[in-house]
Design a protein around this motif. Structure first.
Motif, PDB file in Angstrom:
ATOM      1  N   THR A 189      16.394 -18.857 -14.559  1.00 36.87           N
ATOM      2  CA  THR A 189      15.910 -17.493 -14.358  1.00 36.87           C
ATOM      3  C   THR A 189      16.693 -16.725 -13.300  1.00 36.87           C
ATOM      4  N   VAL A 190      16.894 -17.325 -12.134  1.00 36.58           N
ATOM      5  CA  VAL A 190      17.568 -16.672 -11.006  1.00 36.58           C
ATOM      6  C   VAL A 190      18.516 -17.675 -10.383  1.00 36.58           C
ATOM      7  N   ASP A 242      18.234  -7.359 -11.010  1.00 43.70           N
ATOM      8  CA  ASP A 242      17.018  -6.589 -11.277  1.00 43.70           C
ATOM      9  C   ASP A 242      15.738  -7.410 -11.143  1.00 43.70           C
ATOM     10  N   ARG A 243      15.867  -8.682 -10.773  1.00 42.09           N
ATOM     11  CA  ARG A 243      14.683  -9.522 -10.615  1.00 42.09           C
ATOM     12  C   ARG A 243      14.351  -9.672  -9.137  1.00 42.09           C
ATOM     13  N   ARG A 249       7.086 -17.212  -9.522  1.00 42.73           N
ATOM     14  CA  ARG A 249       7.829 -16.552 -10.583  1.00 42.73           C
ATOM     15  C   ARG A 249       6.948 -15.588 -11.366  1.00 42.73           C
ATOM     16  N   GLU A 253       9.567 -13.179 -16.279  1.00 48.16           N
ATOM     17  CA  GLU A 253      10.901 -13.623 -15.903  1.00 48.16           C
ATOM     18  C   GLU A 253      11.391 -14.638 -16.929  1.00 48.16           C
TER      19      GLU A 253
END
Length: 313
Positions: A189-190, A242-243, A249, A253
């Motif tokens: 995700t990140v 942009d997260r 979480r 996401e």
């Protein structure tokens, strides 16, 4: 934020070379989905450029699929339909929040000054000439096709037309051996990533943890620490921008950030051999028996997760 590079290997090459031994696949410097074609999918045909996967078409979708309509497909396009098209999903293949090359060390840093403005974090030090780092917020999930023989035969049949389509019709500056068929990937995700070139000393990077962050990546605060190298270089990225990092979480996401890629490539050689590697180089080494004539195509594979490699006829 990104550092500058002069007279050095490209960051994406350093990053891939240093993390390939972890055997998760080929480490992508550009993990984010393409703005036109979306995230990497099984059956994508494309090539690597500056650490990013560049999409041409998807071999497992029909010609009129929205992703294939952007650039079109080869004239003799035939969909890849394996007998068992159901992919294998392996959740949580990566559970640790940091992956480092063997020459990168980590140590905790202490908060100094006003707590409201300076947070503790982790200092990463590269002790040799080059190193790489990948930091994750969430686990990495793997998806792959377990039908390597079918993929190899399919590529042997269609690779020449793929090359004609990419090089002649689309005008892409590419060689036939650069084309790849995506057979698997690991997504998260990140992420945050760094490539180190220490020169004659050590280069350092500090990831600062925010007050509400469970790991040093989550605040998004990355800074270049004092370096002891004669000509140090640390290039780092994080994303997607942009997260907004949070303690937990967000539900929307997505696991759409491709951090490792598995693929099949082929090149022409006089002697037929298949090279299988857990996360081997994305190109076969050149040798005197390489030709570009009618010699047979052989597969260069970056697929397996078990760490075993074999070479044979």
């Amino acid at each position: 934020m990104q550092g500058s590079a002069t007279n050095t290997s490209a960051a994406w090459d350093i990053y891939a070379k240093e993390l390939i031994p972890l055997r998760f696949g080929y480490p992508l410097w550009g993990a984010e989905p393409d703005s036109r074609f979306g995230e990497v999918q099984l059956g994508d045909v494309g090539y690597l450029r500056e650490g990013y996967f560049c999409f041409i078409f998807n071999a497992m979708s029909p010609a009129d699929d929205p992703r294939n309509l952007h650039r079109g497909v080869p004239d003799d396009f035939e969909m890849f339909r394996p007998p068992n098209p159901v992919p294998v999903h392996r959740p949580n293949v990566i559970t640790q929040y940091q992956l480092r090359s063997r020459n990168v060390r980590s140590s905790a840093t202490s908060a100094q000054g006003t707590v409201a403005t300076i947070a503790a974090g982790i200092r990463f030090t590269c002790t040799e000439e080059t190193g790489a780092l990948l930091v994750l917020k969430d686990p990495g999930h793997k998806t792959y096709l377990d039908c390597g023989r079918h993929i190899a035969r399919y590529m042997q049949t269609h690779l020449p037309s793929w090359y004609e389509f990419a090089a002649e019709r689309l005008g892409i500056d590419i060689e036939e051996k650069d084309l790849m068929f995506i057979s698997g990937f690991t997504k998260t995700t990140v992420w945050g990533e760094a490539a180190f070139k220490a020169g004659a000393g050590n280069s350092e990077l500090v990831l600062s943890a925010g007050a509400a962050s469970p790991t040093p990546l989550m605040s998004g605060e990355i800074e270049l620490a004092r370096s002891h190298a004669s000509d140090p270089l640390v290039i780092y990225r994080s994303g997607p921008p942009d997260r907004v990092p949070e303690l937990e979480r967000a539900r929307d996401e997505k696991f759409d950030q491709c951090i490792f890629l598995n693929f099949y490539k082929m090149k022409r050689r006089i002697w037929r051999q298949v090279i299988r590697a857990a996360a081997g180089p994305h190109e076969l080494p050149s040798s005197p028996d390489d030709e570009t004539g009618s010699s047979p195509l052989t597969a260069s594979v970056c697929t397996d997760s078990d760490g075993l490699g074999t070479v044979g006829p």
